[in-house]
Design a protein around this motif. Structure first.
Motif, PDB file in Angstrom:
ATOM      1  N   PHE A   5       0.828  -1.201   0.000  1.00 42.82           N
ATOM      2  CA  PHE A   5       0.000   0.000   0.000  1.00 42.82           C
ATOM      3  C   PHE A   5       0.867   1.258   0.000  1.00 42.82           C
ATOM      4  O   PHE A   5       0.616   2.202  -0.756  1.00 42.82           O
ATOM      5  CB  PHE A   5      -0.937  -0.023   1.212  1.00 42.82           C
ATOM      6  N   GLU A   6       1.899   1.271   0.847  1.00 43.16           N
ATOM      7  CA  GLU A   6       2.813   2.420   0.883  1.00 43.16           C
ATOM      8  C   GLU A   6       3.522   2.593  -0.466  1.00 43.16           C
ATOM      9  O   GLU A   6       3.673   3.726  -0.948  1.00 43.16           O
ATOM     10  CB  GLU A   6       3.852   2.246   1.989  1.00 43.16           C
ATOM     11  N   ALA A   7       3.929   1.482  -1.062  1.00 41.16           N
ATOM     12  CA  ALA A   7       4.579   1.544  -2.370  1.00 41.16           C
ATOM     13  C   ALA A   7       3.621   2.102  -3.423  1.00 41.16           C
ATOM     14  O   ALA A   7       4.042   2.866  -4.305  1.00 41.16           O
ATOM     15  CB  ALA A   7       5.075   0.158  -2.776  1.00 41.16           C
ATOM     16  N   SER A   8       2.354   1.754  -3.320  1.00 38.85           N
ATOM     17  CA  SER A   8       1.350   2.272  -4.260  1.00 38.85           C
ATOM     18  C   SER A   8       1.197   3.783  -4.116  1.00 38.85           C
ATOM     19  O   SER A   8       1.097   4.502  -5.116  1.00 38.85           O
ATOM     20  CB  SER A   8       0.005   1.583  -4.035  1.00 38.85           C
ATOM     21  N   ILE A   9       1.175   4.258  -2.893  1.00 42.73           N
ATOM     22  CA  ILE A   9       1.076   5.703  -2.655  1.00 42.73           C
ATOM     23  C   ILE A   9       2.308   6.403  -3.223  1.00 42.73           C
ATOM     24  O   ILE A   9       2.190   7.429  -3.921  1.00 42.73           O
ATOM     25  CB  ILE A   9       0.902   6.005  -1.154  1.00 42.73           C
ATOM     26  N   ASN A  10       3.482   5.854  -2.947  1.00 40.64           N
ATOM     27  CA  ASN A  10       4.716   6.438  -3.473  1.00 40.64           C
ATOM     28  C   ASN A  10       4.711   6.444  -4.995  1.00 40.64           C
ATOM     29  O   ASN A  10       5.179   7.402  -5.625  1.00 40.64           O
ATOM     30  CB  ASN A  10       5.938   5.679  -2.948  1.00 40.64           C
ATOM     31  N   CYS A  11       4.175   5.399  -5.593  1.00 39.06           N
ATOM     32  CA  CYS A  11       4.087   5.313  -7.048  1.00 39.06           C
ATOM     33  C   CYS A  11       3.203   6.427  -7.610  1.00 39.06           C
ATOM     34  O   CYS A  11       3.556   7.061  -8.604  1.00 39.06           O
ATOM     35  CB  CYS A  11       3.555   3.941  -7.453  1.00 39.06           C
ATOM     36  N   GLU A  74      -6.479  17.593  -6.890  1.00 44.89           N
ATOM     37  CA  GLU A  74      -7.391  17.292  -7.998  1.00 44.89           C
ATOM     38  C   GLU A  74      -6.984  15.989  -8.682  1.00 44.89           C
ATOM     39  O   GLU A  74      -7.836  15.188  -9.080  1.00 44.89           O
ATOM     40  CB  GLU A  74      -7.391  18.447  -9.004  1.00 44.89           C
ATOM     41  N   PHE A  75      -5.682  15.752  -8.795  1.00 46.10           N
ATOM     42  CA  PHE A  75      -5.169  14.506  -9.355  1.00 46.10           C
ATOM     43  C   PHE A  75      -5.631  13.316  -8.519  1.00 46.10           C
ATOM     44  O   PHE A  75      -6.064  12.304  -9.055  1.00 46.10           O
ATOM     45  CB  PHE A  75      -3.637  14.580  -9.413  1.00 46.10           C
ATOM     46  N   LEU A  76      -5.556  13.451  -7.201  1.00 44.98           N
ATOM     47  CA  LEU A  76      -6.007  12.370  -6.324  1.00 44.98           C
ATOM     48  C   LEU A  76      -7.502  12.113  -6.478  1.00 44.98           C
ATOM     49  O   LEU A  76      -7.953  10.961  -6.449  1.00 44.98           O
ATOM     50  CB  LEU A  76      -5.666  12.668  -4.870  1.00 44.98           C
ATOM     51  N   PHE A  77      -8.285  13.170  -6.653  1.00 47.68           N
ATOM     52  CA  PHE A  77      -9.716  13.001  -6.900  1.00 47.68           C
ATOM     53  C   PHE A  77      -9.924  12.213  -8.192  1.00 47.68           C
ATOM     54  O   PHE A  77     -10.740  11.288  -8.250  1.00 47.68           O
ATOM     55  CB  PHE A  77     -10.409  14.362  -6.966  1.00 47.68           C
ATOM     56  N   TRP A  78      -9.177  12.556  -9.231  1.00 47.66           N
ATOM     57  CA  TRP A  78      -9.263  11.868 -10.514  1.00 47.66           C
ATOM     58  C   TRP A  78      -8.859  10.406 -10.357  1.00 47.66           C
ATOM     59  O   TRP A  78      -9.562   9.510 -10.841  1.00 47.66           O
ATOM     60  CB  TRP A  78      -8.382  12.584 -11.536  1.00 47.66           C
ATOM     61  N   ILE A  79      -7.762  10.151  -9.643  1.00 48.07           N
ATOM     62  CA  ILE A  79      -7.299   8.777  -9.399  1.00 48.07           C
ATOM     63  C   ILE A  79      -8.375   7.983  -8.647  1.00 48.07           C
ATOM     64  O   ILE A  79      -8.620   6.811  -8.937  1.00 48.07           O
ATOM     65  CB  ILE A  79      -5.982   8.782  -8.595  1.00 48.07           C
ATOM     66  N   THR A  80      -9.014   8.620  -7.680  1.00 47.25           N
ATOM     67  CA  THR A  80     -10.075   7.958  -6.926  1.00 47.25           C
ATOM     68  C   THR A  80     -11.205   7.532  -7.856  1.00 47.25           C
ATOM     69  O   THR A  80     -11.712   6.409  -7.769  1.00 47.25           O
ATOM     70  CB  THR A  80     -10.605   8.869  -5.806  1.00 47.25           C
ATOM     71  N   ARG A  81     -11.592   8.406  -8.756  1.00 45.16           N
ATOM     72  CA  ARG A  81     -12.650   8.066  -9.712  1.00 45.16           C
ATOM     73  C   ARG A  81     -12.239   6.897 -10.602  1.00 45.16           C
ATOM     74  O   ARG A  81     -13.038   6.001 -10.884  1.00 45.16           O
ATOM     75  CB  ARG A  81     -13.020   9.284 -10.549  1.00 45.16           C
TER      76      ARG A  81
END
Length: 93
Positions: A5-11, A74-81
């Motif tokens: 999970f941490e690696a995914s966030i870093n990615c 905004e990027f994180l919102f897009w990634i969430t979608r």
């Protein structure tokens, strides 16, 4: 030891910065930067015949402060979608 999970966030942070820093703006993506990111990281988004969209369409959907740029929030919102869509698709298979 870094968890998956941490690696995914870093990615996610690294993918954002790989494009934003090339354009000289570490905190936001232009429409052109977003298009570059999509073509490199998720090219099927621009070629989905069921839901044809352009980088400009994605930018308009998430550019909440209307500055023509996609900041990291905004990027994180897009990634969430995108993640929600992927999750929904995983249940249809």
């Amino acid at each position: 030891m870094v968890t998956q999970f941490e690696a995914s966030i870093n990615c996610i942070v690294d993918v954002f910065h790989n494009v934003s820093l090339q354009a000289g703006h570490p905190h936001a993506l232009s429409r052109k930067g977003l298009e570059t990111l999509i073509k490199k990281e998720v090219p099927e988004l621009l070629t989905d015949p069921k839901n044809p969209k352009t980088a400009e369409d994605f930018m308009k959907e998430v550019d909440s402060n209307k500055d023509g740029m996609m900041n990291f929030e905004e990027f994180l919102f897009w990634i969430t979608r995108l993640a929600v869509d992927a999750h929904d698709a995983s249940h249809k298979e």
